[in-house]
Design a protein around this motif. Structure first.
Motif, PDB file in Angstrom:
ATOM      1  N   ALA A 715      -5.712  -6.843   1.428  1.00  0.00           N
ATOM      2  CA  ALA A 715      -6.345  -5.749   0.683  1.00  0.00           C
ATOM      3  C   ALA A 715      -6.243  -6.024  -0.811  1.00  0.00           C
ATOM      4  CB  ALA A 715      -5.689  -4.415   1.036  1.00  0.00           C
ATOM      5  N   ALA A 784     -12.774  -6.694   1.712  1.00  0.00           N
ATOM      6  CA  ALA A 784     -11.666  -5.743   1.626  1.00  0.00           C
ATOM      7  C   ALA A 784     -11.706  -4.982   0.309  1.00  0.00           C
ATOM      8  CB  ALA A 784     -10.338  -6.481   1.750  1.00  0.00           C
ATOM      9  N   ALA A 788      -4.678  -0.727   0.711  1.00  0.00           N
ATOM     10  CA  ALA A 788      -4.464  -0.884   2.142  1.00  0.00           C
ATOM     11  C   ALA A 788      -4.897   0.380   2.876  1.00  0.00           C
ATOM     12  CB  ALA A 788      -2.992  -1.176   2.418  1.00  0.00           C
TER      13      ALA A 788
END
Length: 811
Positions: A715, A784, A788
């Motif tokens: 991430a 990404a 997260a």
């Protein structure tokens, strides 16, 4: 808008201001933190098309689209089919820009603007602040707060701009970039467009610092490291400065360290300092099977040991040797380059240089036995070289296509540009152990209009000494056009070949024996090899003496189409979405000792002409879901001694692999194989023992979609996840006849970067949320976010059970 013709990368006014700082420097300078580098890829705005005044601070960009870098705006353009008066293929580019669209992937060229608004970090105050652009295609100009700060006239190379004096500390700052691909005839392939590589903000000490690409790092090939470093010392007080060098192993442990015994001698200018050699005890050598890397950390330190500036460089200790007798050796062992020559683009992502997309390709190639990449025909991204260092892939690093203005961006004459490009290129790439030799150009010796009118000899003689000024440890070549022999007699090589260190021939490996007898000092490299002659053009070389080869277009790519509606080169061993074609396994059987066997059914064939060479291409498939009663021509690819083919339990016989015939080696044929539902299996044996099998079964009706993702994902805002979607029957077998339109939906901290399939003839765009299956498969590429969290990808298609996949990119 003012157009800037100067080739310098920072304005003269900024240099004068920096020199003023130098003159004002006094003893007892307080040294702050060491060098910092911050990725500057996020939160940009983009506009397609040219706009007057878009570099101004107060320009209203609120209606512009949000983008993160890297970004290719050309890949987003619609396909443009050829008009009635255009050639629909790559055979005759003509003189007008629309007739170039076949080579450029049937995409219009144009202009794009980027703007990023930011406030300087307080930690930058009192420091030297640089903006570093790794590349802007095809030419680019950069502005900060309305002021021109730098440019690239050849977008495959980067530049940095000192913006220290232009920053506004109590207000918004605007970084603006104009990218332009419009120059007629500026490339023969799909280049992409925009800020397609990384941008960084770098800060250093304002008066004592390392210059751009400062380190020159060489080894003796055993255990000693030799380093020179270029530094800028704009202060009169350098008596207490030293240079400290540390070498760390793969785990980060310091294995060697030293500090210069005497202070630096000069001040007020750039200086290249030779440091004392460093010896590494129990040195671990770098090679293709064990690419062991060390890291050198070179720091300017004061009398108290405080770091004033520092730079780090990964490197490998390895020894290269070349000879007409053995070709190439690495650490004393014979190595054959088994490679690929492709363009720099990354399929559905276009030119956007995502490190993960590059890594996926390199790992795939390594899996199939490749150990080599030729960067045709321009410098690739720094990420690629870093990854080749890590993975043990050998690189022939190439600077140009042709030595003509029209092929380097068209804005500055080539005769004025190469002197700036060579230092930037060599200084950037010279410390990478993966780079084994340099190439200055490609297929140019047939051009009568090259500068100085001697078929490239004088331009080569001019460029090579400048190259050697920055790296004298590697050989230099130029790849030769297959039709470009001596202009007086075809029995002799081109005059340019006689100048180069390595005789690099595109396709014409059959000239190696004769030219080697006439000129015994010649060393040979097949810089492009035809996919249609896969096998013979490897085995018919003298493998004990040649350096190796690079297969042209082993991965399908955009541009250089052999005919609309193909959007580019479609003759590779891997589809554009990286799905292996059957002949990828022929390559694997040639390049590796791993027992390999694979079924291949040959369809219709047609002839194409490529670089004056007539080639026959065939449609190749490997599935067993067909029309009952169909007769098939089967080739089994294997490196085993023999193969037996079984259809529904019935043997079609065993056949031997004729290793004495280079034209059929590893290719065993059965003609008129009658299809019947069930299964077909190829069983490979060596010394009577089964070593490999390949079985294909008849698939049933497609009932569901299946998603398969990459296992690792970060991430960090840059990482990608390549998710394969397949239509499967009730037993989980891929249904190769399925061609449904699949729609993708993403939720969570990620976005859909592109979609793709192996179908190079599709009119679908890649920057969208749906894709038709090709041979039962498609690809979704996720990017990404910077946080997260759970990412959910849902795939749906009419008549099939939907598939949902939950992913957790790690922080």
């Amino acid at each position: 808008m003012t157009r800037h013709r100067h080739s310098f990368q920072t304005s003269a006014s900024l240099l004068r201001q920096l020199f003023t700082i130098a003159l004002l420097a006094v003893a007892g300078v307080a040294y702050s933190q060491a060098r910092t580098s911050q990725l500057f890829n996020f939160d940009w705005r983009f506009h397609a098309g040219d706009i007057e005044g878009a570099e101004a601070v107060d320009f209203d960009d609120s209606g512009w689209r949000h983008v993160d870098l890297p970004h290719d705006f050309q890949i987003e353009q619609p396909w443009v089919s050829p008009s009635a008066n255009e050639r629909p293929d790559n055979s005759d580019p003509g003189a007008n820009i629309r007739s170039l669209l076949s080579s450029r992937g049937f995409k219009e060229m144009g202009i794009g603007w980027y703007r990023k608004t930011f406030k300087p970090d307080e930690s930058w105050r009192g420091r030297r602040v640089l903006i570093d652009f790794e590349g802007i295609l095809y030419v680019g100009d950069a502005y900060l707060n309305g002021q021109f700060i730098g440019k690239t006239d050849y977008g495959y190379l980067g530049f940095e701009a000192d913006v220290t004096r232009l920053l506004r500390w109590d207000a918004d700052n605007v970084l603006a970039v104009r990218a332009d691909t419009r120059a007629p005839l500026n490339s023969r392939w799909y280049t992409g467009a925009g800020i397609y590589r990384d941008v960084h903000v770098v800060t250093t000490n304002p008066i004592i610092y390392f210059s751009r690409h400062p380190l020159r790092l060489t080894t003796n090939g055993r255990d000693s490291v030799f380093i020179s470093a270029e530094m800028m010392l704009f202060t009169r007080d350098i008596s207490n400065l030293r240079v400290r060098t540390r070498v760390m192993d793969r785990q980060g442990k310091v294995v060697a360290e030293q500090t210069s015994a005497s202070p630096l001698k000069s001040s007020g200018r750039a200086g290249e300092y030779e440091l004392e050699p460093i010896r590494i005890n129990d040195c671990h050598l770098w090679n293709v099977d064990d690419p062991y890397l060390y890291t050198a950390e070179v720091a300017i330190v004061d009398g108290d040991g405080n770091v004033v500036d520092d730079v780090r460089q990964r490197f490998g200790v390895r020894k290269l040797e070349f000879s007409p007798e053995f070709g190439m050796k690495l650490n004393g062992n014979k190595v054959i380059l088994k490679g690929i020559a492709n363009h720099h683009t990354l399929g559905a992502l276009g030119a956007a240089a995502y490190p993960r997309a590059i890594e996926k390709r390199l790992r795939l190639l390594k899996e199939y036995g490749f150990n080599h990449i030729r960067t045709s025909h321009n410098p690739y991204s720094e990420s690629l070289l870093d990854l080749c260092d890590s993975l043990g892939i050998l690189v022939v690093d190439e600077l140009y296509d042709k030595w003509l203005t029209q092929y380097i961006g068209g804005r500055v004459e080539w005769t004025e540009q190469w002197q700036h490009d060579i230092p930037e290129w060599i200084r950037r790439d010279r410390n990478h152990p993966c780079v084994v030799f340099w190439s200055l150009g490609n297929e140019l010796q047939t051009y009568a209009n090259l500068p100085y009118g001697d078929w490239g000899v004088t331009p080569y003689r001019m460029q090579k000494p400048l190259l050697l000024r920055y790296d004298d440890t590697r050989l230099v070549t130029v790849a030769m056009h297959p039709r470009g022999r001596n202009h007086q007699t075809d029995s002799l090589p081109a005059p340019l070949v006689m100048e180069t260190d390595i005789a690099a021939y595109n396709y014409r490996y059959m000239y190696f024996p004769g030219d080697g007898r006439r000129f015994p000092w010649m060393m040979f490299y097949q810089s492009e090899a035809a996919m249609t002659a896969l096998g013979p053009n490897y085995y018919e070389m003298d493998l004990d003496k040649v350096i190796g080869l690079a297969y042209w277009g082993a991965i399908d790519y955009l541009g250089e189409s052999q005919g609309w509606p193909a959007k580019g080169w479609a003759q590779g061993a891997f589809y554009i979405d990286l799905t292996p074609k059957p002949n990828a396994y022929l390559m694997k059987s040639i390049f590796t000792d791993e027992p390999t066997v694979h079924l291949c059914f040959q369809g219709q064939s047609r002839e194409i002409e490529w670089n004056g060479i007539t080639q026959r291409i065939r449609e190749l498939t490997d599935h067993w879901t067909r029309t009952e009663g169909e007769k098939l021509n089967l080739t089994v690819y294997t490196n085993a001694d023999e193969v037996e083919v079984i259809v529904n339990g019935r043997s079609l016989g065993r056949k031997n692999n004729d290793r004495n015939n280079p034209k059929t080696r590893n290719q065993i044929r059965w003609n008129d194989v009658m299809y019947e539902p069930g299964y077909i299996e190829a069983i490979a044996r060596t010394d009577g023992r089964v070593v490999a099998r390949h079985r294909e079964e008849t698939a049933g009706q497609a009932v569901a979609l299946r998603l398969t993702a990459d296992k690792d994902w970060r991430a960090d805002g840059m990482d990608l996840n390549h998710v394969v979607v397949e239509a499967v029957d009730k037993r989980g077998r891929v249904v190769p006849t399925a061609a449904m339109d699949v729609h993708f939906e993403v939720s969570g901290p990620a976005c859909l970067a592109a979609v793709s399939s192996g179908d190079h003839y599709s009119d679908e765009l890649t920057q969208t949320d749906h894709r038709r299956l090709f041979q039962g498969k498609a690809l979704a590429i996720l990017r990404a976010g910077q946080q997260a969290g759970t990412v959910t990808l849902t795939a749906t298609a009419d008549g099939l059970k939907a598939a949902k996949l939950k992913l957790m990119p790690r922080q």
